[in-house]
Design an enzyme around this catalytic site. Sequence first.
Site, mmCIF file in Angstrom:
data_model
loop_
_atom_site.group_PDB
_atom_site.id
_atom_site.type_symbol
_atom_site.label_atom_id
_atom_site.label_comp_id
_atom_site.label_asym_id
_atom_site.label_seq_id
_atom_site.Cartn_x
_atom_site.Cartn_y
_atom_site.Cartn_z
ATOM 1 N N GLY A 20 -4.605 -9.109 10.005
ATOM 2 C CA GLY A 20 -3.480 -8.975 9.098
ATOM 3 C C GLY A 20 -3.227 -10.159 8.196
ATOM 4 N N GLY A 22 -5.256 -11.174 5.713
ATOM 5 C CA GLY A 22 -5.818 -10.976 4.381
ATOM 6 C C GLY A 22 -7.297 -11.274 4.262
ATOM 7 N N LYS A 23 -8.031 -11.221 5.393
ATOM 8 C CA LYS A 23 -9.471 -11.485 5.349
ATOM 9 C C LYS A 23 -10.192 -10.537 4.401
ATOM 10 C CE LYS A 23 -10.210 -10.731 9.635
ATOM 11 N NZ LYS A 23 -8.837 -10.371 10.034
ATOM 12 N N THR A 24 -9.871 -9.241 4.529
ATOM 13 C CA THR A 24 -10.571 -8.254 3.720
ATOM 14 C C THR A 24 -10.294 -8.464 2.239
ATOM 15 O OG1 THR A 24 -10.569 -6.612 5.494
ATOM 16 C CG2 THR A 24 -10.812 -5.789 3.240
ATOM 17 N N SER A 25 -9.042 -8.705 1.876
ATOM 18 C CA SER A 25 -8.696 -8.924 0.472
ATOM 19 C C SER A 25 -9.454 -10.122 -0.091
ATOM 20 C CB SER A 25 -7.187 -9.137 0.320
ATOM 21 O OG SER A 25 -6.470 -7.993 0.704
ATOM 22 N N ASP A 47 -16.076 -5.274 10.887
ATOM 23 C CA ASP A 47 -14.835 -4.925 11.583
ATOM 24 C C ASP A 47 -14.886 -3.451 11.973
ATOM 25 O OD1 ASP A 47 -12.261 -4.475 12.477
ATOM 26 O OD2 ASP A 47 -11.294 -5.491 10.796
ATOM 27 N N THR A 519 -3.037 -0.070 3.980
ATOM 28 C CA THR A 519 -4.143 -0.174 4.929
ATOM 29 C C THR A 519 -3.692 -0.082 6.382
ATOM 30 O OG1 THR A 519 -5.462 -1.437 3.354
ATOM 31 C CG2 THR A 519 -6.055 -1.637 5.676
#
Length: 610
Positions: A20, A22-25, A47, A519
């Site tokens: 949560g 913000g790794k993906t962003s 992931d 998400t």
Amino acid sequence: MALNLLTDVPRFLFFTGKGGVGKTSLACSTAVHLAEAGKRVLLVSTDPASNVGQVFATELATTPRPIPAVAGLDALETDPDVAAEAYREKIVGPVRDLLPATEIAAITEGLSGSCTTEIASFNEFTDLLADPASTAAYDHVIFDTAPTGHTIRLLALPGDWSNFIETGKGVAACLGPMSGLEKHRDAYAGAVAALADPERTRLVLVARPDRSSLDEAARAAVELADRGMRRQYLVLNAVLPPDAVQGDDLAAALAARQQEALRELPEALRDLPQDRIGLRPGNVVGVPALRDLLAAHDGAPALADGAAHEDRADEPPLGVAYDLPAGLPVGLDALVDELAENDHGLVMCLGKGGVGKTTVAAAIAVALARRGHRVHLTTTDPAGRPEGVVRDPVDNLTVTRIDPGEAIAAYRDRVMRTKGAHLDADGRAQLAEDLLSPCNGEVAVFHAFSRILTQATRQFVVVDTAPTGHTLLLLDSTGSYHREVVRSMGPVQHFTTPLMRLQDPGLTRLVLVTLPETTPVLEARELEQDLARADLHPWAWVVNDSLAAAGPTSSLLRARAAAEGEHLREVADHAERVAILPTLAIEPSGAERLEQLSHLAPVPVSPTGR
């Protein structure tokens, strides 16, 4: 000013951190930045709860697919189930017509557990690192990884398996899953070398400016440095810009809390190259938002004034009206009251990393204990620290954690004392080598989890689970054990397996925890579908950290509150039971503040938010 993480970028980049944050962003934004700078980029999500496809509005697969809106960028999502099925077929296929059907069924069952899934997944991972041909077409390979605990496990596996293959002399207890490992020896060694080479690999630790996130990033920094990954960078995401406060007490409190956390950075993070990314008004979804995200650093978005943001198509305008869906309960009181109608039971809080499962589990446990019930609060999350959230002693409440290292040690000791007691010296030596297999980690945690489940028949057991992917592996082990017991016991004998306890609605209540964002809600729905395949169904949903329930007046926070509306309505329309928890000025740690989460009232919000 150039961002540190985008300076002299090596071939491999890993984005990791607490769920949560913000790794993906940030991984997706980095991929867009490099591709638009003329590089060929492959973005890989390891992931199990990946949402890279949703961010780009593109359906991804386990092989690279182009991102239509970004020339030079391909992406893939590893699928543990697909990888495991392919791995099983490689082993079973050649002997399917040579052995009796009963033996084929036994081999297939032996390959159905989480050990097979883990091996198959990290085979794909190591191939990307160690096989030059697999990524020869790309200048950079960016990994968007699972939450920290799962990622450390993944990054440790090549070394663990290399050591096990190198030193193991006997036949492993998980021989079926391991039958294809020997030929991967060189690939594992190559992956270990790539991970430890600072000229090839950079680790980007992502954290939010709060103590729990920073503490976990610090633990990861130390553990990964010990494993050779020393080229580390720190990105502090969602920093409130100074002009976001605007006389709003909530915004001022949040900003002060962030600044205090930043002043007291853990020692392991203080000397790392650092970037700060400002909080955005809306979700970072779509290429325009991804492109702009890395224009935000040093704690302030590149577009910080309201007028500029009003023209952005991908973000809500600042200062808009917002409200809560009618009848949506604020606080946990109604859920706890219903739970307390019994004197025992299992409550499992599940969801994506970073949504607040630990807080919700701790608040439920404290509230039940304060009502006079005996309660055991524990966690299956390798990075979970429920004792740090409860902090204070509470009558009737016991707080523990399933530590993977301790669980593995206890499991090995128990097997040696029981099974090993009937073996000669050579047999005991072989068994001891078997137990060094990394497969035994999931098995050990499963056994520890199963023992705790039995307590739920005589008291309350509240479980803070690991992030989604790791929890599904644990449930996979539970299902495999159930099938083995059913087959061995036969239809006439009475027995109760851990899976049967989980499937009993009179005993077990599953609580899905999410955030009021695109998400997390999507991933909660997907988790719900995964659970349904095991005949497990959520009892309630908790939407955590809602600005709409907190009543902010700051333009930036009001814009984020407005963006929550559709997600709150979706959950309210979908779930049988719902509770919403507001964003709080003071973190809900300590028994008193946790108990207050059961006694909250909605904050009245006028159409103007004043």
